[in-house]
Enzyme design. Structure first.
Site, short mmCIF file in Angstrom:
data_model
loop_
_atom_site.label_atom_id
_atom_site.label_comp_id
_atom_site.label_asym_id
_atom_site.label_seq_id
_atom_site.Cartn_x
_atom_site.Cartn_y
_atom_site.Cartn_z
N CYS A 135 82.18 -15.34 -1.74
CA CYS A 135 81.25 -16.35 -2.29
C CYS A 135 80.92 -17.39 -1.24
CB CYS A 135 81.87 -17.00 -3.53
SG CYS A 135 80.79 -18.25 -4.26
N CYS B 62 80.56 -20.91 -2.60
CA CYS B 62 81.85 -21.58 -2.88
C CYS B 62 82.52 -22.03 -1.60
CB CYS B 62 82.83 -20.65 -3.59
SG CYS B 62 82.16 -19.59 -4.86
N ASP B 63 82.54 -21.17 -0.60
CA ASP B 63 83.44 -21.39 0.54
C ASP B 63 82.74 -21.67 1.87
OD1 ASP B 63 85.58 -20.86 -1.14
OD2 ASP B 63 85.54 -18.71 -0.74
#
Ligand code: NAP
Length: 328
Positions: A147, A150-151
């Site tokens: 992701c 997300c990261d």
């Protein structure tokens, strides 16, 4: 006469907990069947339990650890009377009301038990597909991610080369997104053409920071415990030649699988297994009284905040439907 729950919520990611908060505040005393934690797909809290820092969920100025966030949402749901069962749903019978749900706990060895429900909210999420390499597993959360949103902004990835695997919309979208942080993004794809939509593919391929590596597959993720990922070894699928690409991260963008196998034959799923919502902007499914929220019913956005929003809608839809049935 067996006890019949007003609302059973299956799954405990942001969609499930948000549905529980709303249902509990509507006095429906929801029961959340949260997962038994026997493996990654059955983890209470869902995908966010494997995410380090969540920086894009509104309300957390400095971000919040994914596990902590799930704990906070659970506490909030419990504060209003939500009951939680750390079990895993094996099968359901939605052909007649009350609906039947069977659950087990493979960790404690608890045998299959049945619960009855007037309404059900399904929020079982989806699981990101990974390549399935041993080395990939070893570096998960230490340079391997599925992701970018997300990261991607984590310090470890900034100004460093990164690898994205895949050739669909997710891969080009994640690759393009990662160019904000990375010094270079290598797009490793097993074919010589992308399956991504034309406009997104063109945008990615015209980006000077994206270098496609065609007909290629990642054979091994390389690194060490201290630094995490430092490189990947890739294989040219036409010549069988291997080479090492230095990078600080590898993002698998090879699709998601919704966690809906237990629903086959019970409610309508789309060809990829996502729960087919009956009406746009609602949470209703092909079975009256069954509602869906979050990634199991969302092939497009798949964000914590969109899942939470869908959970809210599902609880409100369930509450109104129960009232229409004269069940309070
Ligand atoms: P996808 O379209 O199914 O693409 C998956 C990609 O991963 C394909 O290129 C596939 O290769 C590759 N792949 C699959 N298994 C692999 C493996 N084991 N090893 C190496 N490569 C592998 O999945 P997606 O990109 O996640 O998209 C899913 C859906 O969401 C699509 O409908 C997409 O349009 C939509 N989506 C939309 C947006 C947007 O509009 N902004 C963004 C993301 C996703 P092959 O090409 O060889 O099969």
């Amino acid at each position: 006469m067996a006890n019949i729950e007003h609302v059973v919520i299956i799954g405990s990611g942001p969609a499930g907990w948000t549905a529980a908060i709303y249902a509990a505040r509507a006095n429906l005393k929801p029961l959340v069947i949260a997962g038994d934690g026997a493996n990654r797909e059955r983890m209470p809290g869902g995908q966010l339990m494997f995410t380090t820092e969540v920086e894009n969920f509104p309300g957390f100025v400095h971000g919040i650890d994914g596990q902590k966030m799930m704990g906070v949402l659970q506490q909030q749901a419990e504060r209003f009377g939500t009951r939680v069962l750390q079990n895993f749903v094996t099968r359901v019978d939605f052909t007649a009301r009350p609906f039947k749900i069977w659950h087990i706990n493979d960790l404690s060895g608890e045998a299959e038990t049945q619960v009855l429900a007037q309404a059900v909210i399904i929020s079982t999420g989806a699981s990101a597909n990974y390549l399935g390499l041993e080395s990939e597993k070893k570096f998960e959360n230490n340079g391997v991610s599925a992701c970018a949103v997300c990261d991607g902004a984590l310090p470890r990835f900034r100004d460093n080369p990164l690898v994205v695997v895949g050739g669909g919309d997710s891969a080009v979208e994640e690759g393009t997104y990662l160019t904000k942080f990375a010094s270079m993004v290598y797009l490793v794809h097993r074919r010589d053409t992308l399956r991504a939509s034309k406009i997104m593919a063109e945008r990615a391929l015209s980006n000077k920071k994206i270098k496609p590596l065609w007909n290629s597959a990642v054979e091994e993720v390389l690194g060490n415990d201290n630094d995490g990922v430092t490189a990947v070894r890739i294989k040219d699928l036409k010549t069988n030649a291997t080479s090492v690409i230095e990078c600080r991260g590898m993002f698998a963008a090879i699709g998601h699988t919704p966690n809906t196998a237990f629903l086959k034959g019970q409610i309508d799923l789309d060809p990829k297994g996502y729960i087919a919502l009956k009406e746009p902007f609602r949470s209703t499914t092909s079975v009256e009284g069954i509602f869906a929220a979050g990634d199991c019913a969302d092939p497009i956005y798949r964000q914590a905040i969109t899942a939470a929003g869908m959970g809210c809608k599902a609880a409100i839809d369930a509450e109104r439907w129960l009232a229409e049935q004269g069940i309070d």
